[in-house]
Design a protein around this motif. Structure first.
Motif, short mmCIF file in Angstrom:
data_model
loop_
_atom_site.label_atom_id
_atom_site.label_comp_id
_atom_site.label_asym_id
_atom_site.label_seq_id
_atom_site.Cartn_x
_atom_site.Cartn_y
_atom_site.Cartn_z
N VAL A 420 1.25 -0.87 -0.01
CA VAL A 420 -0.41 0.46 -0.06
C VAL A 420 0.57 1.33 0.16
CG1 VAL A 420 -1.49 1.44 1.34
CG2 VAL A 420 -1.46 -1.54 1.38
N VAL A 421 0.61 1.86 -1.03
CA VAL A 421 1.20 3.53 -0.58
C VAL A 421 0.87 4.80 -0.99
CG1 VAL A 421 2.60 4.55 -2.53
CG2 VAL A 421 2.76 2.24 -2.83
N ARG A 422 1.33 5.72 0.06
CA ARG A 422 1.13 7.37 0.36
C ARG A 422 1.48 8.04 -0.72
NH1 ARG A 422 -1.09 8.48 5.72
NH2 ARG A 422 1.45 9.73 5.49
N LEU A 423 1.09 8.84 -1.97
CA LEU A 423 2.40 9.85 -2.75
C LEU A 423 2.00 10.99 -2.27
CD1 LEU A 423 5.16 10.10 -4.64
CD2 LEU A 423 3.64 9.63 -5.67
N THR A 424 2.93 11.99 -1.78
CA THR A 424 2.27 13.15 -2.09
C THR A 424 3.58 14.18 -2.45
OG1 THR A 424 1.28 12.84 0.20
CG2 THR A 424 1.55 14.97 -0.47
N PRO A 425 3.11 14.39 -4.00
CA PRO A 425 4.00 14.99 -4.01
C PRO A 425 4.78 16.21 -3.50
CG PRO A 425 2.50 14.68 -6.25
CD PRO A 425 2.27 14.46 -4.33
N ASN A 426 6.19 15.84 -3.72
CA ASN A 426 7.13 17.43 -3.15
C ASN A 426 7.01 17.23 -1.60
OD1 ASN A 426 8.21 17.63 -5.67
ND2 ASN A 426 6.01 19.41 -5.33
N LYS A 427 6.38 16.36 -0.61
CA LYS A 427 7.03 16.25 0.36
C LYS A 427 6.96 14.38 0.99
CE LYS A 427 3.89 17.09 4.60
NZ LYS A 427 1.87 17.61 4.46
N GLU A 428 5.70 13.75 0.71
CA GLU A 428 6.39 12.62 1.25
C GLU A 428 6.08 11.42 0.33
OE1 GLU A 428 3.34 12.06 4.49
OE2 GLU A 428 1.92 11.81 3.71
N TYR A 429 6.37 9.82 0.88
CA TYR A 429 6.46 8.56 -0.14
C TYR A 429 6.45 8.04 1.27
CZ TYR A 429 6.80 4.40 -2.94
OH TYR A 429 6.49 3.37 -3.38
N VAL A 430 5.50 6.83 1.37
CA VAL A 430 5.51 5.54 2.20
C VAL A 430 4.78 4.65 1.50
CG1 VAL A 430 4.22 5.44 4.22
CG2 VAL A 430 4.06 7.85 4.09
N LYS A 431 5.91 3.69 1.83
CA LYS A 431 5.11 2.65 1.24
C LYS A 431 4.64 1.36 2.59
CE LYS A 431 7.88 -1.00 -0.56
NZ LYS A 431 8.24 -1.42 -0.82
N VAL A 432 4.15 0.40 2.35
CA VAL A 432 3.64 -0.42 3.75
C VAL A 432 3.78 -1.89 3.13
CG1 VAL A 432 3.22 0.62 5.60
CG2 VAL A 432 1.36 0.56 3.87
N VAL A 433 4.20 -3.01 3.66
CA VAL A 433 4.37 -3.94 3.19
C VAL A 433 3.26 -4.83 4.64
CG1 VAL A 433 5.35 -6.17 2.54
CG2 VAL A 433 6.67 -4.20 2.04
N LEU A 434 2.30 -5.78 3.70
CA LEU A 434 1.34 -6.37 4.54
C LEU A 434 1.75 -7.70 4.14
CD1 LEU A 434 -2.15 -4.30 4.24
CD2 LEU A 434 -0.11 -4.72 6.68
N PHE A 435 1.96 -8.34 4.83
CA PHE A 435 2.39 -10.29 4.85
C PHE A 435 0.75 -11.11 5.14
CE2 PHE A 435 4.04 -14.25 5.61
CZ PHE A 435 4.16 -14.61 4.19
N ASP A 436 -0.22 -11.56 4.83
CA ASP A 436 -1.25 -12.26 6.15
C ASP A 436 -1.48 -11.55 6.95
OD1 ASP A 436 -1.14 -14.52 4.57
OD2 ASP A 436 0.11 -15.78 6.12
#
Length: 483
Positions: A420-436
């Protein structure tokens, strides 16, 4: 009348962060048994951690400073230091032998010899490998008159160099599809590339001049749609480049040649008066003429002291194998910490080994604890909490980068992973890895302030599957779990 046991002698080889951290911890731990602690370093300059700050329980930030051996002795009273080259260790006799044939006895030995840089062609006069202060100084000297350089590699040093070099044309050669693949995915790579094209961090010493900087990317296909798809000697220290003068004599531009490697180098042994002295021929058919090449292609564990010793094992990644008490497998009373070793124990599902300063410090401290504990009562230590979850903080392209757990789905079954990714241009990039349905890793670029929350979610193993793609929605307050 009970026989008194002789005081132990703890010897540590290596003046990097692992070795110095080990010695510092030994000095703190060994007061009661009146142990002798000795540091053997091949250099008169050693590395030490300062300004340590705990961001979370697992995540630390710190600076690395250089000290000479005499200064280290002053700050650690009772520690003996010796600048010497080690020829061999003799485990069955518990001896360290120097190149002057001096024999140094030990009760417990910890080897922290680090790693050596991989250099594409060490014999070429126009190739320089960046590993320690000396090589940085050599690079600074060469840059003074340079207009164009090639950087080979895709690790941390290469990333820092591409951003930090000023007034010089840079051709960046990487074998991967995107930059920084050891640290983040294509989405984070695109975020950082877009940011380096539009530097915005005021006062940043590494900020390129936007009036002169021009960035060109070849073969780096736009992957914006993938963000929707994935919705589902001793080494340099952190921020080493901030005190270096990385300025050339031309204009700044960056060209990325990805998914290619160097086929061969051509150069004149006697420098010509005009033109570039080095030609870099790539496997994609291009030839790059430049002033010199910076080889930043990673390191190889320095296991020379173990090569002729029967019983110990060298792992596939080149490190000497150690158990969960940092003991070299197959040897008695010999420990190893930092880049030289390979952790061969059954690891936590959220931890992985990477040869980073953060882990060198952790391993050095833990090795000291194991050496003292094993000597006092011969009982094994329980594995330290720092090996429970991987956590690393750094800065790339002027942005804070935090990596947690299995941030790139390392060793996880792909069909059970959801990104799951959240991208805010010029501010932040967040990615999380979910397993089961549970959080196993995260990549945080920018000032997200999510480190502690995500670390807690990883450790607690809470089922988050019902959130699905809304997990990173701004209206979802994950901190509610810990109120």
């Amino acid at each position: 009348m009970a026989l008194s046991h002789p005081s132990p002698v703890y010897v540590v080889i290596g003046g990097g962060i692992a070795g110095v951290s080990c010695v510092q911890s030994l000095q703190n731990l060994s007061h009661e048994n009146e142990a002798k602690v000795m540091l053997l370093s091949s250099s008169s300059v050693v590395k030490s951690v300062t300004n340590l700050n705990y961001v979370t329980r697992s995540l630390t930030e710190f600076d690395v400073v250089e000290k000479d051996l005499d200064e280290l002795t002053q700050t650690l009273p009772g520690i003996e230091t010796k600048c010497c080259h080690i020829k061999s260790i003799v485990p069955h006799k518990k001896l360290v032998v120097t190149d002057q044939n001096e024999k140094i006895p030990y009760s417990k030995l910890c080897v922290c010899t680090g790693a050596n840089p991989k250099i594409i062609d060490a014999n070429c006069p126009y190739v320089i490998g960046i590993r320690d202060t000396h090589t940085v100084e050599e690079m600074e000297r060469r840059l003074e008159h340079a207009k164009k350089v090639v950087i080979l590699g895709n690790g941390g040093i290469a990333l820092e160099l591409v951003y930090g070099l000023k007034n010089v044309e840079v051709v960046w050669v990487i074998k991967d599809k995107s930059i920084g693949s050891a640290y983040f995915d294509c989405g984070a790579a695109e975020f950082l590339i877009s940011e380096i094209n539009n530097p915005k961090v005021e006062g940043d010493l590494l900020k390129p001049d936007p009036r002169r900087a021009k960035y060109t990317v070849f073969n780096l296909k736009s992957n914006s749609s993938s963000l929707v798809d994935v919705h589902g000697g001793s080494a340099l220290g952190p921020d080493w480049h901030e005190n270096a003068c990385l300025r050339g004599s031309g204009d700044k531009s960056v060209t990325i040649e990805n998914e290619t490697q160097i086929e061969k180098l051509e150069y004149d042994k006697i420098p010509q008066q005009s033109g570039y002295p080095l030609k870099v021929i790539l496997t994609n058919g291009k030839t790059i003429a430049c002033d010199f090449l910076i080889s930043a292609t990673g390191v190889t564990p320095n296991v020379d002291l173990f090569n002729d010793i029967e019983g110990c094992k060298i792992s596939a990644d080149g490190g000497v194998e150690i158990d969960d008490n940092m003991r070299v497998c197959g040897l008695n009373d010999v420990y190893a910490a930092g880049d030289v070793c390979h952790c061969s124990w059954d690891k936590s599902p959220h931890w992985l080994q990477m040869r980073l300063w953060m882990q060198a410090r952790q391993m050095g401290i833990y090795a000291a604890q194991c050496m003292v504990r094993n000597h006092d009562d011969d009982e094994d230590m329980l594995l330290d909490f720092c090996f429970e979850v991987f956590a690393h903080s750094t800065r790339f392209f002027g942005h804070k980068v935090v990596l947690l757990g299995k941030f790139n789905c390392q060793d996880l079954e792909a069909d059970k992973c959801q990104l799951v990714v959240r991208l805010t241009p010029n501010k932040e990039y967040v990615k999380v890895v979910l397993f089961d349905g549970r959080l196993y890793g995260a990549v945080l670029v920018g000032e997200t302030d999510l480190e502690e929350t995500f670390e807690n979610l990883i450790l607690n193993g809470i089922d988050l599957s019902h959130y699905g793609e809304n997990l990173l929605h701004p209206d979802v307050d994950l901190e509610d779990y810990f109120d």
